[in-house]
Design an enzyme around this catalytic site. Structure first.
Site, PDB file in Angstrom:
ATOM      1  N   PHE A   1       0.772  -1.067  -0.185  1.00  0.00           N
ATOM      2  CA  PHE A   1       0.139   0.026   0.269  1.00  0.00           C
ATOM      3  C   PHE A   1       0.987   1.272   0.140  1.00  0.00           C
ATOM      4  O   PHE A   1       1.998   1.232   0.592  1.00  0.00           O
ATOM      5  CB  PHE A   1      -0.997  -0.040   1.148  1.00  0.00           C
ATOM      6  CG  PHE A   1      -1.934  -0.933   1.120  1.00  0.00           C
ATOM      7  CD1 PHE A   1      -3.004  -0.899   0.324  1.00  0.00           C
ATOM      8  CD2 PHE A   1      -1.834  -2.276   1.872  1.00  0.00           C
ATOM      9  CE1 PHE A   1      -4.110  -1.589   0.348  1.00  0.00           C
ATOM     10  CE2 PHE A   1      -2.978  -3.265   1.675  1.00  0.00           C
ATOM     11  CZ  PHE A   1      -3.817  -3.209   1.086  1.00  0.00           C
ATOM     12  N   ASP A   2       0.481   2.140  -0.804  1.00  0.00           N
ATOM     13  CA  ASP A   2       1.240   3.691  -0.893  1.00  0.00           C
ATOM     14  C   ASP A   2       0.998   4.294   0.440  1.00  0.00           C
ATOM     15  O   ASP A   2       0.133   4.324   1.323  1.00  0.00           O
ATOM     16  CB  ASP A   2       0.796   4.306  -2.118  1.00  0.00           C
ATOM     17  CG  ASP A   2      -0.799   4.950  -1.862  1.00  0.00           C
ATOM     18  OD1 ASP A   2      -1.522   4.128  -1.173  1.00  0.00           O
ATOM     19  OD2 ASP A   2      -0.962   5.977  -2.441  1.00  0.00           O
ATOM     20  N   LYS A   3       2.102   5.130   0.764  1.00  0.00           N
ATOM     21  CA  LYS A   3       2.213   5.765   1.963  1.00  0.00           C
ATOM     22  C   LYS A   3       1.210   7.138   2.108  1.00  0.00           C
ATOM     23  O   LYS A   3       1.051   7.966   2.993  1.00  0.00           O
ATOM     24  CB  LYS A   3       3.511   6.170   2.441  1.00  0.00           C
ATOM     25  CG  LYS A   3       4.328   7.236   1.476  1.00  0.00           C
ATOM     26  CD  LYS A   3       5.992   7.212   1.841  1.00  0.00           C
ATOM     27  CE  LYS A   3       6.467   7.908   0.771  1.00  0.00           C
ATOM     28  NZ  LYS A   3       8.012   7.665   0.640  1.00  0.00           N
TER      29      LYS A   3
END
Length: 172
Positions: free
Chosen positions: A50-52
């Site tokens: 998942f992206d930050k």
């Protein structure tokens, strides 16, 4: 889901029904799957990243970079982009408008004339007599503003996994 097959005909009929059922169940939980093939591939997943920035985890993209390749100050570029996006409900539009409001809480957006959405590309509008477009990389190429400098910047940002949005006129 329990599937009981009593004859070959039932197998042929039940397989598509099972795939559609899986897609529908995933959609109810906010997971969009492109088709049965991709649904079946889920069993082979070992990890999910998942992206930050929260785009995937929260569904709310954020502005991470603002680059002006002209003499126009970043303030003006952001004001033009936010003004063009003011009529849109797209998540990227919301991110641009929110970024504008965070940096300039007391400043107003500009008035737009002849606003038009171009599906899958972006939008166009006229501000103070100048026609602007705001959209994805492909839209910028279609408007002939992607010189080597712009292409280099877009490529660098896209390599980082970022969604790029370009603001331009027919000249720059």
């Amino acid at each position: 889901v329990l599937l009981v097959i009593a004859c070959p005909c039932a197998l042929v009929i039940s397989t598509p029904v099972t795939v559609v059922s899986g897609l529908a169940a995933a959609a109810k939980h906010g997971i969009l799957i492109k088709g049965g093939t991709y649904l079946e591939q889920g069993s082979h997943l070992k990890a999910i990243a998942f992206d930050k920035t929260g785009t995937l985890t929260h569904g709310k993209p954020k502005v991470t970079d603002l680059i002006s390749v002209t003499k126009a100050p970043k303030y003006d570029v952001l004001q033009l982009a936010a003004s063009l996006e003011a009529n849109s409900e797209h998540p990227i539009a919301n991110a641009i408008i929110q970024h504008w409001k965070n940096l300039n809480p007391l400043s107003d957006l500009l008035t737009i004339h002849e606003y038009e959405t171009v599906p899958g590309r972006g939008l166009v509008g006229i501000i103070d007599g100048q026609r602007y477009f705001l959209g994805n990389h492909r839209f910028a190429e279609e408007n002939n503003v992607c010189d080597t400098q712009v292409e280099s910047i877009l490529h660098q940002l896209e390599q980082q996994g970022k969604t790029t949005i370009v603001l331009g006129t027919k000249h720059e």
